[in-house]
Enzyme design. Structure first.
Site, PDB file in Angstrom:
ATOM      1  N   HIS A   1       0.804  -1.234   0.000  1.00 40.73           N
ATOM      2  CA  HIS A   1       0.000   0.000   0.000  1.00 40.73           C
ATOM      3  C   HIS A   1       0.832   1.276   0.000  1.00 40.73           C
ATOM      4  O   HIS A   1       0.293   2.358  -0.105  1.00 40.73           O
ATOM      5  CB  HIS A   1      -0.959   0.011   1.194  1.00 40.73           C
TER       6      HIS A   1
HETATM    7  C1  UD1 Z   1      -2.388   5.401   5.786  1.00 40.47           C
HETATM    8  C2  UD1 Z   1      -1.102   5.874   6.475  1.00 40.47           C
HETATM    9  C3  UD1 Z   1      -0.034   4.793   6.370  1.00 40.47           C
HETATM   10  C4  UD1 Z   1      -0.549   3.478   6.903  1.00 40.47           C
HETATM   11  C5  UD1 Z   1      -1.809   3.122   6.121  1.00 40.47           C
HETATM   12  C6  UD1 Z   1      -2.393   1.817   6.569  1.00 40.47           C
HETATM   13  C7  UD1 Z   1      -0.611   8.275   6.388  1.00 40.47           C
HETATM   14  C8  UD1 Z   1       0.267   9.283   5.799  1.00 40.47           C
HETATM   15  N1  UD1 Z   1      -0.565   7.068   5.836  1.00 40.47           N
HETATM   16  O1  UD1 Z   1      -2.117   5.273   4.395  1.00 40.47           O
HETATM   17  O2  UD1 Z   1       1.067   5.176   7.154  1.00 40.47           O
HETATM   18  O3  UD1 Z   1       0.438   2.482   6.739  1.00 40.47           O
HETATM   19  O4  UD1 Z   1      -2.775   4.163   6.337  1.00 40.47           O
HETATM   20  O5  UD1 Z   1      -3.510   1.506   5.824  1.00 40.47           O
HETATM   21  O6  UD1 Z   1      -1.296   8.551   7.345  1.00 40.47           O
HETATM   22  N2  UD1 Z   1      -9.591   4.608   1.615  1.00 40.47           N
HETATM   23  C9  UD1 Z   1     -10.760   3.896   1.562  1.00 40.47           C
HETATM   24  N3  UD1 Z   1     -11.302   3.506   2.737  1.00 40.47           N
HETATM   25  C10 UD1 Z   1     -10.755   3.787   3.946  1.00 40.47           C
HETATM   26  C11 UD1 Z   1      -9.555   4.518   3.967  1.00 40.47           C
HETATM   27  C12 UD1 Z   1      -8.974   4.910   2.802  1.00 40.47           C
HETATM   28  O7  UD1 Z   1     -11.293   3.611   0.512  1.00 40.47           O
HETATM   29  O8  UD1 Z   1     -11.314   3.398   4.996  1.00 40.47           O
HETATM   30  C13 UD1 Z   1      -8.953   5.016   0.343  1.00 40.47           C
HETATM   31  C14 UD1 Z   1      -9.193   6.457   0.040  1.00 40.47           C
HETATM   32  O9  UD1 Z   1      -9.560   6.575  -1.275  1.00 40.47           O
HETATM   33  C15 UD1 Z   1      -7.853   7.126   0.234  1.00 40.47           C
HETATM   34  C16 UD1 Z   1      -6.856   5.995   0.086  1.00 40.47           C
HETATM   35  O10 UD1 Z   1      -7.569   4.809   0.440  1.00 40.47           O
HETATM   36  O11 UD1 Z   1      -7.648   8.130  -0.674  1.00 40.47           O
HETATM   37  C17 UD1 Z   1      -5.664   6.145   0.979  1.00 40.47           C
HETATM   38  O12 UD1 Z   1      -6.052   6.389   2.326  1.00 40.47           O
HETATM   39  P1  UD1 Z   1      -5.178   7.360   3.284  1.00 40.47           P
HETATM   40  O13 UD1 Z   1      -5.734   7.355   4.657  1.00 40.47           O
HETATM   41  O14 UD1 Z   1      -4.987   8.659   2.617  1.00 40.47           O
HETATM   42  O15 UD1 Z   1      -3.758   6.688   3.293  1.00 40.47           O
HETATM   43  P2  UD1 Z   1      -3.289   5.180   3.322  1.00 40.47           P
HETATM   44  O16 UD1 Z   1      -2.666   4.893   2.015  1.00 40.47           O
HETATM   45  O17 UD1 Z   1      -4.368   4.270   3.816  1.00 40.47           O
END
Ligand code: UD1
Length: 367
Positions: free
Chosen positions: A209
């Site tokens: 991820h």
């Molecule tokens: C975040 C953390 C990372 C951690 C990871 C675990 C930061 C900078 N990054 O990254 O350190 O290892 O979480 O998962 O804080 N999304 C969904 N559903 C959700 C959450 C996210 O669909 O419940 C999608 C959204 O479209 C979003 C993307 O996933 O844009 C990324 O989510 P985000 O929280 O921005 O960062 P992660 O890549 O999950």
């Protein structure tokens, strides 16, 4: 009688939940602490959040800021705006943050600006790679924290090198491992192997991820190339993070994926299923931080698909190996371990299931 210590505890993203669970439980043994649990809502899907509350028996959050996904700047700013009134209303003695996600630094910054003590659990980890968003979050959070709890000696050493006062730093072990040890027995009941027709030690597990891997089409396709070779040998189970799922669609990697009959892309799993899956795998390939630690405890070979790690004890003592993202390196490491050629590993100091209890005792003493 001493007034109760009011501590606001922050969770936001998936890896935070396994870290907060044992701390919330340890508070229950100490009636002179009044915990408040705040969920920022950084992760919000059932499979990325609610499921973990249920499985790990974390109390429902007292407050959910419901910030959701956005760019780093917007997400961090939204968390700060929503968290400030909570601190002003609750007037806690301290705020406790875990890990290195955007929720960690956002809430940390609000806390210290309001003159409240900040506690960081999992402090001092450094990958040395400032292009990782988490590395920036770690450095900044540590630099403003009043109490810093470390999972491994390298964390203590890094903090001292950065000029953090020794009396703020405590080596207490690993709360994520507290959760693993507490749930190991329960996870045995998971039927995940049967669901996917898997034989013990005869399949691989993949998680990816990190933006540096999954947002970059050429790196991502190199990793898929190596998975192609592995799936021609044993089944590969790949629970796909939402960010990765979006990119698979975007890069139309689906064509390549369709040509890999034994690569199984599945939805993100709950904690217990994933623990059972990891425990019985021949190998885990990952770019996660926490999984490097979990495989170390489980003594399952882990190939870390990154150029560095902020958790060096998992390579020195544990079962982890940093292989990077070059397909030849990944395939070479896979072949070696399949032939039984892997280094002996041991359990890092204080990864014994009692980290949260140690942390809470120090909080009572120092706050
Ligand atoms: C975040 C953390 C990372 C951690 C990871 C675990 C930061 C900078 N990054 O990254 O350190 O290892 O979480 O998962 O804080 N999304 C969904 N559903 C959700 C959450 C996210 O669909 O419940 C999608 C959204 O479209 C979003 C993307 O996933 O844009 C990324 O989510 P985000 O929280 O921005 O960062 P992660 O890549 O999950």
């Amino acid at each position: 009688m001493r007034k109760k210590l009011k501590i606001i505890n922050i969770v936001g993203a998936r890896p935070n939940f396994m870290k907060i669970a044992p701390i919330m439980r340890a508070y229950m043994h100490h009636r002179d602490i009044e915990p408040v649990l705040v969920h920022t809502g950084q992760h919000y899907d059932e499979k990325m959040s609610d499921l973990f509350f249920k499985e790990l028996e974390i109390p429902q959050p007292d407050i959910n800021l419901e910030v959701g996904s956005a760019s780093h700047a917007v997400q961090t700013a939204e968390i700060m705006k929503a968290f400030e009134p909570v601190v002003l209303e609750h007037k806690p003695d301290a705020v406790l943050v875990v890990g290195d996600v955007n929720s960690t630094i956002a809430c940390g910054l609000v806390t210290v600006k309001l003159g409240i003590k900040l506690v960081h659990v999992e402090a001092g980890l450094r990958s040395g790679d400032r292009t990782m968003p988490e590395e920036i979050n770690r450095i900044l959070t540590d630099s403003i924290s009043d109490l810093l709890f470390c999972t491994e000696q390298s964390g203590v050493d890094n903090l001292l090198k950065e000029g953090i006062a020794q009396d703020k730093i405590h080596f207490t072990g690993n709360v994520m491992i507290d959760t693993l040890l507490k749930n190991a027995k329960k996870a045995e009941d998971s039927n995940i192997l049967g669901r996917f027709n898997l034989e013990k030690k005869n399949y691989a597990v993949v998680t990816l991820h990190r933006p540096s891997n999954v947002d970059n089409p050429s790196i991502f396709s190199g990793i898929l190339e190596s998975l192609n070779v592995i799936q021609s040998d044993i089944p590969v189970i790949f629970p796909v993070h939402p960010r990765t799922r979006q990119n698979i669609k975007k890069f139309s990697g689906n064509n390549l994926l369709e040509k890999m009959p034994d690569l199984h892309l599945i939805d993100p799993l709950g904690y217990l299923d994933f623990l059972k899956l990891m425990s019985n795998a021949r190998v885990v390939l990952t770019d996660s931080g926490g999984i490097q630690e979990e495989t170390t405890i489980l003594k399952v070979p882990c190939l870390t698909l990154r150029e560095n790690t902020e958790r060096p004890v998992t390579t020195v003592l544990g079962s982890n190996c940093i292989v990077g993202t070059n397909p030849d390196m990944i395939i070479g490491a896979y072949k070696r371990l399949s032939a039984g050629d892997w280094h002996k590993s041991s359990i890092p100091p204080l990864w014994d299931g009692n980290a949260a209890e140690r942390i809470v005792k120090i909080l009572l003493d120092k706050l």
